[in-house]
Structure formats: structure tokens, C-alpha cells
Design an enzyme around this catalytic site. Structure first.
Site, PDB file in Angstrom:
ATOM      1  N   TYR A  19       0.529 -17.304 -14.975  1.00  0.00           N
ATOM      2  CA  TYR A  19       1.922 -16.988 -14.659  1.00  0.00           C
ATOM      3  C   TYR A  19       2.084 -15.477 -14.644  1.00  0.00           C
ATOM      4  O   TYR A  19       1.577 -14.784 -15.523  1.00  0.00           O
ATOM      5  CB  TYR A  19       2.849 -17.597 -15.725  1.00  0.00           C
ATOM      6  CG  TYR A  19       4.301 -17.190 -15.548  1.00  0.00           C
ATOM      7  CD1 TYR A  19       5.186 -17.993 -14.841  1.00  0.00           C
ATOM      8  CD2 TYR A  19       4.769 -15.973 -16.063  1.00  0.00           C
ATOM      9  CE1 TYR A  19       6.495 -17.604 -14.651  1.00  0.00           C
ATOM     10  CE2 TYR A  19       6.090 -15.583 -15.866  1.00  0.00           C
ATOM     11  CZ  TYR A  19       6.950 -16.401 -15.164  1.00  0.00           C
ATOM     12  OH  TYR A  19       8.251 -16.019 -14.964  1.00  0.00           O
ATOM     13  N   GLU A  62       8.348 -13.681  -8.910  1.00  0.00           N
ATOM     14  CA  GLU A  62       7.595 -14.556  -9.806  1.00  0.00           C
ATOM     15  C   GLU A  62       6.479 -15.262  -9.049  1.00  0.00           C
ATOM     16  O   GLU A  62       6.722 -15.819  -7.985  1.00  0.00           O
ATOM     17  CB  GLU A  62       8.540 -15.592 -10.426  1.00  0.00           C
ATOM     18  CG  GLU A  62       7.858 -16.511 -11.426  1.00  0.00           C
ATOM     19  CD  GLU A  62       8.781 -17.634 -11.903  1.00  0.00           C
ATOM     20  OE1 GLU A  62       9.226 -17.589 -13.061  1.00  0.00           O
ATOM     21  OE2 GLU A  62       9.059 -18.551 -11.107  1.00  0.00           O
TER      22      GLU A  62
END
Ligand code: GDP
Ligand code: MN
Length: 368
Positions: free
Chosen positions: A97, A182
Site C-alpha cells: 500500500y 493512493e
């Protein structure tokens, strides 16, 4: 502004971050040759598509067309899927992530990374998330990038790619005036190559004049809502049977709440805003009537708006074309007595408090 994944990927690619090749289609027939396995992904401006059936794999063209057909038309978290991204399927060995967002409390950008990618960052344990603020005056520092690779316990070649991607992500973040960029998952392939297998981007609305190319995500609106929008009227259709007309967003919401408290069901609401232009009031009423409410509840507060001019507009429309349903009117403020006379004359049911008006409307909606 939230961007769809396809546009998010374009941003990443523009700044040198590796992304799989893909293209956007809005019907199975638009898909011609594909080379190898693909992933078909719903283009909606919300996350969690995987769990909602909006991310599917296909090995052949026929399969891919079938998946496109299945995903288009789905509703994911209230968003209708109108197009999909058909993208080269990445072989994923590990999911990481990586994101950069605006932290308003700190007044800085926040870099977040985790070795536990692929899931919602909200459900990753706090201690498994690497967080570092980025000082806007000096930017993302090399030591922060080394630190990042260390925290995620990445083997050297992977760590180097992740650091490089984080650095590029920050330049993209600054250049694009992003509020959030993101990558989840940031995919590590079996051979160790790192690619962005998803891209979420939110761009600061106040900067859009600097980035004219972005495609606005069309909100789902009904034909009647569209008509109202074209006339500059804010109008929303709901499930209930009472049409609410009020002035100002706050009073409109409060009126819906008042109805809810007495067991009434708001079916549409229409915000007149600050207008007392009888012509605008007439148009607003016409839109509301088209939604065929059982009862109309009108709640007007005249602070700057004159109640009697609003009432005159209502009177005219009711007299010339009928209201289509009983109207309960509560009108308060500047010239309210005169307004009440006008409304009574038009055959409306008047009330002095919001609660009384809501009760009457709710009762009538049950009888009708
Ligand atoms: P989201 O659920 O809206 O965040 O959509 P994602 O694009 O993140 O996809 C959800 C999940 O599907 C990912 O976490 C991956 O596990 C999987 N996925 C998505 N794209 C690929 C791909 O190209 N290859 C593989 N193997 N899995 C993928
Ligand atoms: Mn994702």
C-alpha cells in the site's frame, strides 16, 4: 474531484510510475483483440470494487466480453457502472500500500505505506502503517525513502523501486494539486518488478482551473433532476410521497427532518434558495408537480426574501394550473401576514409552525 482509476493511472504514468496497459470500454462489443489475461474493472469513483463484484479476470476475448457485460450496469455503493477499464492482468506475488494525502491538522502532506496492501487501509493495524509527514518547503527526503523501504522490510531491488515510486508519487501529488493519490495494491510481481495495480486520485477542486483536462464524473441524476438543474433549481428526488419546498439548504433539510419526526415521508425536496422571483417560484412548483407528490409541504422563511412575493408566485401557479396535490404552507418572516392571506386565497392550508405544518402534511399524505 474524484477521478476514475483510468485517469488516476494516466497521472501516475505521466510521472513515470509503472502501470499496466489498459483501455476504457463501455460495451462488450467495443473490445477487440486482447493479448493474454486481463482484469476488467468497474470505473466508479469509489473503492471496494473488488468486494462488490466490480473486478473480474478473463483469459480470452470471449470471457473478457462476458465480464464487461456483467460489470457494466452494476451499482457499486450507489454508483452505476457505465464503463470499465480492461487492463493487462498483473501477476501479483505481494500487495503493498502506498499513498500521499493532505493532512489538514498537520498542514502537511502525509506519506503512508504498508506491507499489507490490497485491503482497506482503515482495517490495517496502526503499527503496520508507515507514516511520515512531508515538509512542503523541503519535500520528500531521501532518508524518508530509505526509512520507508526499511520499515516495510523489502528486499533491496523491491525497496529501491518502491522508494522511486514514492518519490514520483510526491512529484505527481504536487504537480497535480492532489488531495489524495493512493496506490492499493502496489503490486510486486513474482520477478520482483513493482507496478501500480490500482490508482485512486482526488484533485483539489479549487485547483481545477489549472487542470482543465479532467473528466468530471457524472453524478447519477433523474431526468427531472436534470431538468431542474438546467433551470438553476436545486431539486432532489427521494422515495417518499411528500414534496418539500423550502428556501435554503438548512431549512430544507430541517423540514425533511420535521416530517420524519411525525412519520411523514419526504419524496422530493426543492430548495428555492434566496429567490422571491415569482417566475422562479412558478418554475419550481412546476418541477415539483411533475414528481407527482401526494402532498406538498412548503416551508418558507423570509429573512431577505419577501414572503408575499413568494406567495404571489405560488398563488399564480396554483390558480392558473393547479397544484396537483394539497399544499400545506408555513411561511414565516418578512410580510408573512400578507403572504398568508395570499396563500389562503389560493386555497392552501396554512400553518404557523414547522411542526404543525409537518403534522398536517403527514396526515394528508396518509389519507390521500
Ligand atoms: P478496489 O477493490 O476498488 O480497490 O479495486 P482494486 O483495483 O484494488 O482490485 C481489488 C483487488 O483485485 C486487488 O487488491 C487485487 O487483489 C485484485 N486485482 C486487481 N487487479 C489485479 C491484477 O491485475 N492482477 C491480479 N492478480 N489481481 C488484481
Ligand atoms: Mn484498490
Amino acid at each position: 474531484m474524484k477521478l476514475m482509476e483510468a485517469e488516476g493511472r494516466e497521472i501516475l504514468a505521466r510521472h513515470g510510475i509503472p502501470v499496466p496497459a489498459g483501455r476504457v470500454v463501455s460495451a462488450p462489443g467495443e473490445l477487440d483483440g486482447i493479448a493474454g489475461p486481463v482484469v476488467v474493472k468497474a470505473l466508479v469513483p469509489v473503492g471496494g470494487r473488488g468486494k462488490a463484484g466490480g473486478v473480474k479476470f478473463a483469459g480470452t476475448l470471449e470471457e473478457a466480453r462476458a465480464r464487461v457485460g456483467e460489470i457494466i450496469g452494476l451499482e457499486i455503493k450507489g454508483c452505476r457502472v457505465r464503463s470499465v477499464l480492461v487492463s493487462e492482468k498483473v501477476d501479483i506475488a505481494r500487495e503493498l500500500y502506498l499513498s500521499i494525502s493532505v493532512d489538514r491538522d498537520a498542514g502537511m502532506a502525509l506519506l503512508m505505506a504498508s506491507a499489507l496492501g490490497g485491503m482497506d487501509i482503515e482495517s490495517v493495524p496502526e503499527e503496520k502503517i508507515y507514516r511520515r509527514y512531508i515538509n512542503p518547503l523541503i519535500g520528500l527526503q531521501s532518508y524518508q525513502l530509505r526509512d520507508l523501504a526499511g520499515h516495510l522490510a523489502l528486499e533491496k531491488p523491491v525497496g529501491q523501486q518502491v522508494s522511486d515510486i514514492a518519490r514520483k508519487l510526491y512529484s505527481a501529488f504536487v504537480a497535480e494539486d492532489a488531495e489524495l493519490l493512493e496506490i492499493n495494491p502496489l503490486a510486486v510481481m513474482p520477478g520482483g518488478k513493482v507496478v501500480a495495480a490500482d490508482a485512486k486520485a482526488v484533485i483539489d477542486d479549487d485547483s481545477l482551473f489549472r487542470h482543465p483536462g479532467h473528466r468530471e464524473v457524472e453524478p447519477d441524476i433523474t431526468p427531472l433532476e436534470q431538468e431542474a438543474r438546467e433551470r438553476g433549481i436545486s431539486f432532489v428526488q427521494l422515495d417518499g410521497n411528500i414534496g418539500v419546498i423550502a428556501n435554503g439548504a438548512g431549512l430544507t433539510m430541517a423540514t425533511l427532518d420535521a416530517l420524519g419526526l411525525v412519520g411523514g415521508n419526504g419524496g422530493t425536496f426543492l430548495d428555492l434558495g434566496g429567490t422571491d422571483d415569482p417566475e422562479k417560484v412558478k418554475q419550481a412548483f412546476r418541477i415539483l408537480k411533475k414528481a407527482r407528490p401526494k402532498v406538498i409541504l412548503m416551508n418558507i422563511f423570509g429573512g431577505i426574501t419577501r414572503c408575499d412575493t413568494v406567495a404571489t408566485g405560488v398563488h399564480e401557479v396554483v390558480r392558473s394550473e393547479g397544484a396537483g396535490a394539497p399544499v400545506v404552507a408555513r411561511i414565516k418572516g418578512w410580510y408573512e401576514e400578507r403572504a398568508r392571506e395570499i396563500l389562503k386565497d389560493a386555497g392552501l392550508i396554512t400553518a404557523t409552525t414547522m411542526e404543525e405544518a409537518a403534522r398536517k402534511a403527514a396526515e394528508l399524505s396518509r389519507e390521500a
